[in-house]
Design an enzyme around this catalytic site. Structure first.
Site, mmCIF file in Angstrom:
data_model
loop_
_atom_site.group_PDB
_atom_site.id
_atom_site.type_symbol
_atom_site.label_atom_id
_atom_site.label_comp_id
_atom_site.label_asym_id
_atom_site.label_seq_id
_atom_site.Cartn_x
_atom_site.Cartn_y
_atom_site.Cartn_z
ATOM 1 C CE LYS A 12 -15.623 -13.440 46.151
ATOM 2 N NZ LYS A 12 -16.879 -13.586 45.280
ATOM 3 C CE1 TYR A 52 -20.288 -13.085 49.631
ATOM 4 C CE2 TYR A 52 -19.433 -15.092 50.423
ATOM 5 C CZ TYR A 52 -19.041 -14.170 49.715
ATOM 6 O OH TYR A 52 -18.228 -13.695 48.620
ATOM 7 C CG ASN A 115 -16.821 -13.278 41.427
ATOM 8 O OD1 ASN A 115 -16.362 -13.590 42.521
ATOM 9 N ND2 ASN A 115 -17.914 -12.496 41.373
ATOM 10 C CG HIS A 118 -15.716 -9.955 49.299
ATOM 11 N ND1 HIS A 118 -17.084 -9.767 49.115
ATOM 12 C CD2 HIS A 118 -15.351 -8.961 50.473
ATOM 13 C CE1 HIS A 118 -17.637 -8.900 49.999
ATOM 14 N NE2 HIS A 118 -16.601 -8.655 50.778
ATOM 15 C CD GLU A 129 -18.102 -7.001 53.675
ATOM 16 O OE1 GLU A 129 -17.046 -6.951 53.236
ATOM 17 O OE2 GLU A 129 -19.158 -7.497 53.072
#
Ligand code: IDP
Ligand code: MG
Length: 152
Positions: A12, A52, A115, A118, A129
């Site tokens: 990310k 998302y 965080n 993913h 995805e």
């Protein structure tokens, strides 16, 4: 049961900005997973919304879309035995505060909104995805000599 799987990972924007992209990819490689595709890009809003979609309407959704589009990411496909669960376990729990020590989030992060990484959570989501970021011809399935020392 051991089943060979592919899973999508995203390093990310926070991880790229913190110069942790290589370290994070290295953790997956060291685990024994193979990189089957890899690229750097900046996710735009339409792609973020597709990625998302399951979180649409949740209180954190808008912030999540803002965050994931805020800078470049590294997107990859990992392949190997039970790759989906292995990747998720190596990432650690969604909230880094409670993520297990030794996991990527447990070692390097403190906030749920930042965080670092993913990973797809199921075979169907992995397929969906991967298709958002890669054409079938972008994915290279291969074997390494070392693989026989990783899985029988
Ligand atoms: P996962 O990334 O561990 O699969 P998900 O529940 O799928 O977790 O949520 C997607 C992402 O949305 C998380 O990685 C995190 O960045 C963000 N997120 C999830 N829950 C919250 C929350 O309660 N507050 C803020 N951000 C959240
Ligand atoms: Mg998820």
């Amino acid at each position: 049961m051991t089943v060979t799987q592919q899973t999508l990972i995203i390093v990310k924007p926070d991880a790229v900005q913190r110069a942790l992209a290589g370290a994070i990819l290295s953790r997956f490689e060291a685990k024994g997973l193979r990189l089957a595709a890899l690229k750097l890009l900046q996710i735009d809003r339409p792609l973020a919304e597709r990625h998302y979609a399951v979180h649409q309407g949740k209180p954190f959704y808008e912030g999540l879309v803002q965050f994931i589009t805020s800078g470049p990411v590294v997107v990859g496909v990992l392949e190997g035995p039970n790759a989906i669960e292995a990747t998720r376990n190596l990432m650690g729990a969604t909230n880094p505060v409670t993520a297990a020590p030794g996991s990527i989030r447990g070692e390097f992060a403190l906030e749920i909104g930042q965080n670092l990484v993913h990973g797809s959570d199921a075979p169907e989501t992995a397929e969906y995805e991967i298709g958002l970021y890669f054409k079938p011809e972008d994915i290279v399935s291969y074997h390494r000599d070392v693989d026989r020392w990783v899985a029988e």
